[in-house]
Write a protein that holds these residues in place. Structure first.
Motif, PDB file in Angstrom:
ATOM      1  N   LEU A 169     -10.331  -6.023  39.033  1.00 19.23           N
ATOM      2  CA  LEU A 169      -8.904  -6.240  38.818  1.00 19.23           C
ATOM      3  C   LEU A 169      -8.301  -7.047  39.966  1.00 19.23           C
ATOM      4  CD1 LEU A 169      -7.615  -2.785  37.472  1.00 19.23           C
ATOM      5  CD2 LEU A 169      -8.749  -4.631  36.242  1.00 19.23           C
ATOM      6  N   GLN A 170      -8.723  -6.727  41.198  1.00 20.32           N
ATOM      7  CA  GLN A 170      -8.185  -7.437  42.357  1.00 20.32           C
ATOM      8  C   GLN A 170      -8.627  -8.896  42.370  1.00 20.32           C
ATOM      9  OE1 GLN A 170      -5.957  -6.211  44.370  1.00 20.32           O
ATOM     10  NE2 GLN A 170      -5.807  -8.020  45.671  1.00 20.32           N
ATOM     11  N   ALA A 171      -9.864  -9.166  41.973  1.00 19.03           N
ATOM     12  CA  ALA A 171     -10.363 -10.542  41.948  1.00 19.03           C
ATOM     13  C   ALA A 171      -9.543 -11.396  40.980  1.00 19.03           C
ATOM     14  CB  ALA A 171     -11.839 -10.562  41.561  1.00 19.03           C
ATOM     15  N   VAL A 172      -9.159 -10.814  39.858  1.00 20.37           N
ATOM     16  CA  VAL A 172      -8.303 -11.540  38.906  1.00 20.37           C
ATOM     17  C   VAL A 172      -6.950 -11.836  39.549  1.00 20.37           C
ATOM     18  CG1 VAL A 172      -7.099 -11.393  36.681  1.00 20.37           C
ATOM     19  CG2 VAL A 172      -9.473 -10.623  36.872  1.00 20.37           C
ATOM     20  N   ASN A 173      -6.398 -10.871  40.287  1.00 18.85           N
ATOM     21  CA  ASN A 173      -5.131 -11.106  40.992  1.00 18.85           C
ATOM     22  C   ASN A 173      -5.260 -12.212  42.034  1.00 18.85           C
ATOM     23  OD1 ASN A 173      -3.632  -9.197  39.616  1.00 18.85           O
ATOM     24  ND2 ASN A 173      -4.038  -7.563  41.086  1.00 18.85           N
ATOM     25  N   ILE A 174      -6.383 -12.226  42.747  1.00 20.01           N
ATOM     26  CA  ILE A 174      -6.608 -13.265  43.757  1.00 20.01           C
ATOM     27  C   ILE A 174      -6.649 -14.643  43.096  1.00 20.01           C
ATOM     28  CG2 ILE A 174      -8.331 -14.201  45.363  1.00 20.01           C
ATOM     29  CD1 ILE A 174      -9.000 -11.282  46.124  1.00 20.01           C
ATOM     30  N   ALA A 201     -16.870 -16.227  39.088  1.00 20.32           N
ATOM     31  CA  ALA A 201     -18.134 -15.498  38.950  1.00 20.32           C
ATOM     32  C   ALA A 201     -18.042 -14.126  39.621  1.00 20.32           C
ATOM     33  CB  ALA A 201     -19.282 -16.308  39.549  1.00 20.32           C
ATOM     34  N   TYR A 202     -17.362 -14.056  40.765  1.00 24.12           N
ATOM     35  CA  TYR A 202     -17.168 -12.798  41.484  1.00 24.12           C
ATOM     36  C   TYR A 202     -16.360 -11.828  40.630  1.00 24.12           C
ATOM     37  CZ  TYR A 202     -15.705  -9.676  45.340  1.00 24.12           C
ATOM     38  OH  TYR A 202     -15.471  -8.592  46.155  1.00 24.12           O
ATOM     39  N   ALA A 203     -15.309 -12.354  40.005  1.00 25.06           N
ATOM     40  CA  ALA A 203     -14.484 -11.518  39.127  1.00 25.06           C
ATOM     41  C   ALA A 203     -15.298 -11.019  37.936  1.00 25.06           C
ATOM     42  CB  ALA A 203     -13.269 -12.308  38.646  1.00 25.06           C
ATOM     43  N   GLU A 204     -16.064 -11.904  37.332  1.00 26.87           N
ATOM     44  CA  GLU A 204     -16.867 -11.525  36.162  1.00 26.87           C
ATOM     45  C   GLU A 204     -17.921 -10.486  36.522  1.00 26.87           C
ATOM     46  OE1 GLU A 204     -18.216 -15.378  35.005  1.00 26.87           O
ATOM     47  OE2 GLU A 204     -16.582 -15.691  33.554  1.00 26.87           O
ATOM     48  N   GLU A 205     -18.534 -10.639  37.677  1.00 25.81           N
ATOM     49  CA  GLU A 205     -19.556  -9.689  38.146  1.00 25.81           C
ATOM     50  C   GLU A 205     -18.970  -8.287  38.277  1.00 25.81           C
ATOM     51  OE1 GLU A 205     -21.525  -8.793  42.469  1.00 25.81           O
ATOM     52  OE2 GLU A 205     -21.436 -10.899  41.850  1.00 25.81           O
ATOM     53  N   ASN A 206     -17.783  -8.215  38.851  1.00 30.05           N
ATOM     54  CA  ASN A 206     -17.169  -6.902  39.050  1.00 30.05           C
ATOM     55  C   ASN A 206     -16.553  -6.342  37.778  1.00 30.05           C
ATOM     56  OD1 ASN A 206     -17.355  -5.962  41.979  1.00 30.05           O
ATOM     57  ND2 ASN A 206     -16.814  -8.115  42.222  1.00 30.05           N
ATOM     58  N   LEU A 207     -16.016  -7.189  36.915  1.00 29.83           N
ATOM     59  CA  LEU A 207     -15.519  -6.699  35.632  1.00 29.83           C
ATOM     60  C   LEU A 207     -16.656  -6.182  34.758  1.00 29.83           C
ATOM     61  CD1 LEU A 207     -12.724  -9.287  34.699  1.00 29.83           C
ATOM     62  CD2 LEU A 207     -12.441  -6.959  35.560  1.00 29.83           C
ATOM     63  N   ALA A 208     -17.851  -6.740  34.933  1.00 33.38           N
ATOM     64  CA  ALA A 208     -19.020  -6.220  34.207  1.00 33.38           C
ATOM     65  C   ALA A 208     -19.339  -4.797  34.676  1.00 33.38           C
ATOM     66  CB  ALA A 208     -20.226  -7.136  34.423  1.00 33.38           C
ATOM     67  N   LYS A 209     -19.176  -4.544  35.976  1.00 33.94           N
ATOM     68  CA  LYS A 209     -19.359  -3.180  36.490  1.00 33.94           C
ATOM     69  C   LYS A 209     -18.272  -2.258  35.928  1.00 33.94           C
ATOM     70  CE  LYS A 209     -21.570  -4.514  40.849  1.00 33.94           C
ATOM     71  NZ  LYS A 209     -21.458  -4.529  42.330  1.00 33.94           N
ATOM     72  N   ALA A 210     -17.067  -2.804  35.802  1.00 35.40           N
ATOM     73  CA  ALA A 210     -15.971  -2.018  35.231  1.00 35.40           C
ATOM     74  C   ALA A 210     -16.280  -1.633  33.788  1.00 35.40           C
ATOM     75  CB  ALA A 210     -14.675  -2.817  35.300  1.00 35.40           C
ATOM     76  N   ASP A 211     -16.854  -2.555  33.036  1.00 38.87           N
ATOM     77  CA  ASP A 211     -17.224  -2.264  31.649  1.00 38.87           C
ATOM     78  C   ASP A 211     -18.250  -1.129  31.596  1.00 38.87           C
ATOM     79  OD1 ASP A 211     -15.542  -4.247  30.649  1.00 38.87           O
ATOM     80  OD2 ASP A 211     -17.117  -5.780  30.664  1.00 38.87           O
ATOM     81  N   LEU A 212     -19.209  -1.140  32.533  1.00 41.20           N
ATOM     82  CA  LEU A 212     -20.213  -0.069  32.593  1.00 41.20           C
ATOM     83  C   LEU A 212     -19.573   1.259  33.006  1.00 41.20           C
ATOM     84  CD1 LEU A 212     -23.230  -1.919  34.301  1.00 41.20           C
ATOM     85  CD2 LEU A 212     -23.053  -1.190  31.911  1.00 41.20           C
ATOM     86  N   TYR A 213     -18.619   1.179  33.916  1.00 40.99           N
ATOM     87  CA  TYR A 213     -17.897   2.375  34.381  1.00 40.99           C
ATOM     88  C   TYR A 213     -17.284   3.126  33.204  1.00 40.99           C
ATOM     89  CZ  TYR A 213     -14.185   5.035  36.789  1.00 40.99           C
ATOM     90  OH  TYR A 213     -13.345   6.022  37.245  1.00 40.99           O
ATOM     91  N   MET A 214     -16.766   2.383  32.248  1.00 42.10           N
ATOM     92  CA  MET A 214     -16.092   2.979  31.094  1.00 42.10           C
ATOM     93  C   MET A 214     -17.028   3.858  30.255  1.00 42.10           C
ATOM     94  SD  MET A 214     -13.002   1.755  31.343  1.00 42.10           S
ATOM     95  CE  MET A 214     -12.242   1.873  29.734  1.00 42.10           C
ATOM     96  N   LYS A 215     -18.303   3.564  30.290  1.00 37.23           N
ATOM     97  CA  LYS A 215     -19.261   4.273  29.424  1.00 37.23           C
ATOM     98  C   LYS A 215     -19.408   5.748  29.806  1.00 37.23           C
ATOM     99  CE  LYS A 215     -21.962   0.092  28.406  1.00 37.23           C
ATOM    100  NZ  LYS A 215     -21.463  -0.042  27.020  1.00 37.23           N
ATOM    101  N   CYS A 226      -7.843   3.855  31.488  1.00 36.11           N
ATOM    102  CA  CYS A 226      -8.722   2.878  32.128  1.00 36.11           C
ATOM    103  C   CYS A 226      -8.855   1.596  31.307  1.00 36.11           C
ATOM    104  CB  CYS A 226     -10.115   3.478  32.340  1.00 36.11           C
ATOM    105  SG  CYS A 226     -10.158   4.860  33.501  1.00 36.11           S
ATOM    106  N   ARG A 227      -8.728   1.734  30.012  1.00 37.46           N
ATOM    107  CA  ARG A 227      -8.980   0.600  29.124  1.00 37.46           C
ATOM    108  C   ARG A 227      -7.921  -0.490  29.232  1.00 37.46           C
ATOM    109  NH1 ARG A 227      -9.878   2.260  23.066  1.00 37.46           N
ATOM    110  NH2 ARG A 227     -11.962   2.831  23.769  1.00 37.46           N
ATOM    111  N   LEU A 228      -6.641  -0.112  29.392  1.00 36.35           N
ATOM    112  CA  LEU A 228      -5.573  -1.114  29.358  1.00 36.35           C
ATOM    113  C   LEU A 228      -5.621  -2.097  30.532  1.00 36.35           C
ATOM    114  CD1 LEU A 228      -3.127  -2.387  28.098  1.00 36.35           C
ATOM    115  CD2 LEU A 228      -1.698  -0.611  29.129  1.00 36.35           C
ATOM    116  N   PRO A 229      -5.651  -1.657  31.801  1.00 35.50           N
ATOM    117  CA  PRO A 229      -5.719  -2.639  32.890  1.00 35.50           C
ATOM    118  C   PRO A 229      -6.960  -3.524  32.799  1.00 35.50           C
ATOM    119  CG  PRO A 229      -5.166  -0.470  33.745  1.00 35.50           C
ATOM    120  CD  PRO A 229      -5.573  -0.274  32.318  1.00 35.50           C
ATOM    121  N   LEU A 230      -8.080  -2.946  32.339  1.00 39.77           N
ATOM    122  CA  LEU A 230      -9.310  -3.716  32.230  1.00 39.77           C
ATOM    123  C   LEU A 230      -9.198  -4.781  31.138  1.00 39.77           C
ATOM    124  CD1 LEU A 230     -12.198  -4.241  33.083  1.00 39.77           C
ATOM    125  CD2 LEU A 230     -12.943  -2.352  31.613  1.00 39.77           C
TER     126      LEU A 230
END
Length: 272
Positions: A169-174, A201-215, A226-230
């Motif tokens: 989320l922070q990488a997207v803000n940056i 790429a940094y944002a995508e890498e971390n958002l992919a971890k966020a997607d896994l976190y949701m599981k 958790c779903r809305l901010p993501l």
């Protein structure tokens, strides 16, 4: 909740999805962290003053919070600081007792990290610098939420994925604020030699971890939160990759509707 809504409608909406003590705890946590964030981001305060205020606040948060000491600390700057910062003691009082230690410990660590980066004038040079900064200002939100999920809903999540959630989320803000930060503040969160594509790429890498976190989240109201901010982060990243600055208000409202529907079910209204 009124101050929360006035401070950030983006986070007010998902917090309303939560129930009872978790809702109160996350609301208090958001306001506590926003209280110190407003000090870190303040346009009129010098970096050495930010360092002193944030370091002292970090120490106050390590024990039973002394509201009088905090008020005295901020007194010389009370006219400049917003309500959310001045009322930190109120947010901690509002927080349910069982969650208060979690919120205070995470906010204390965040204040320490923000102080360190204010002193360094937020000059990021390496991937390690970026990871350190995004951990303190956002990854810590992820780990704190995970502790709150475990406390209030018996949900167990992966710590590194939780950090990835916050970092994404922070990488997207940056990315959104990259030119504004550089032109108006003289600050760059982009490591030396990185292109904007590297930051994507940094944002995508971390958002992919966020997607896994949701599981790992099996409680529907927490999943909603958790779903809305993501979802908004994913859509904003895509919009920027398509050459737009951000998503529209209509897209935000559409996303709020979309996240409330689990495939194969109706819109979620239950208390689970």
């Amino acid at each position: 909740m009124h101050v929360l809504k006035e401070t950030s409608r983006t986070f007010y909406i998902p917090i309303t999805f939560l129930k009872n003590e978790l809702k109160m705890s996350v609301a208090a946590a958001y306001l506590a962290m926003r209280a110190i964030d407003e000090i870190e981001d303040h346009e009129m305060l010098a970096n050495d003053i930010k360092f002193d205020l944030l370091t002292a606040t970090s120490e106050l948060l390590k024990a039973d919070f002394d509201a009088e000491a905090y008020a005295a600390l901020l007194a010389p700057y009370a006219e400049q600081l917003p309500e959310v910062s001045l009322r930190l003691a109120d947010w901690l009082t509002f927080c349910p007792e069982g969650a208060r230690k979690i919120v205070q410990a995470s906010t204390s660590e965040m204040a320490f990290g923000m102080a360190k980066w204010a002193k360094a004038n937020w000059q990021v040079h390496t991937r390690e610098d970026l990871d350190d900064y995004t951990y303190y200002v956002a990854g810590l939100v992820g780990t704190m939420l995970s502790e709150l999920w475990a406390w209030g809903a018996d949900i167990q999540t992966d710590r590194e994925l939780a950090i990835g959630y916050g970092r994404g989320l922070q990488a997207v803000n940056i990315l959104r604020n990259q030119h504004e930060d550089l032109n108006e503040r003289g600050v760059s969160f982009v490591p030396d030699g990185w292109t904007r594509e590297d930051l994507f790429a940094y944002a995508e890498e971390n958002l992919a971890k966020a997607d896994l976190y949701m599981k790992d989240i099996n409680k529907r109201t927490v999943l909603l939160f958790c779903r809305l901010p993501l979802a908004l982060a994913h859509k904003t990243l895509k919009a920027m990759q398509d050459g737009r600055e951000k998503i529209t208000r209509a897209e935000v409202e559409q996303t709020v509707e979309e996240v409330q529907v689990v495939p194969g079910t109706q819109t979620i209204h239950d208390n689970s």
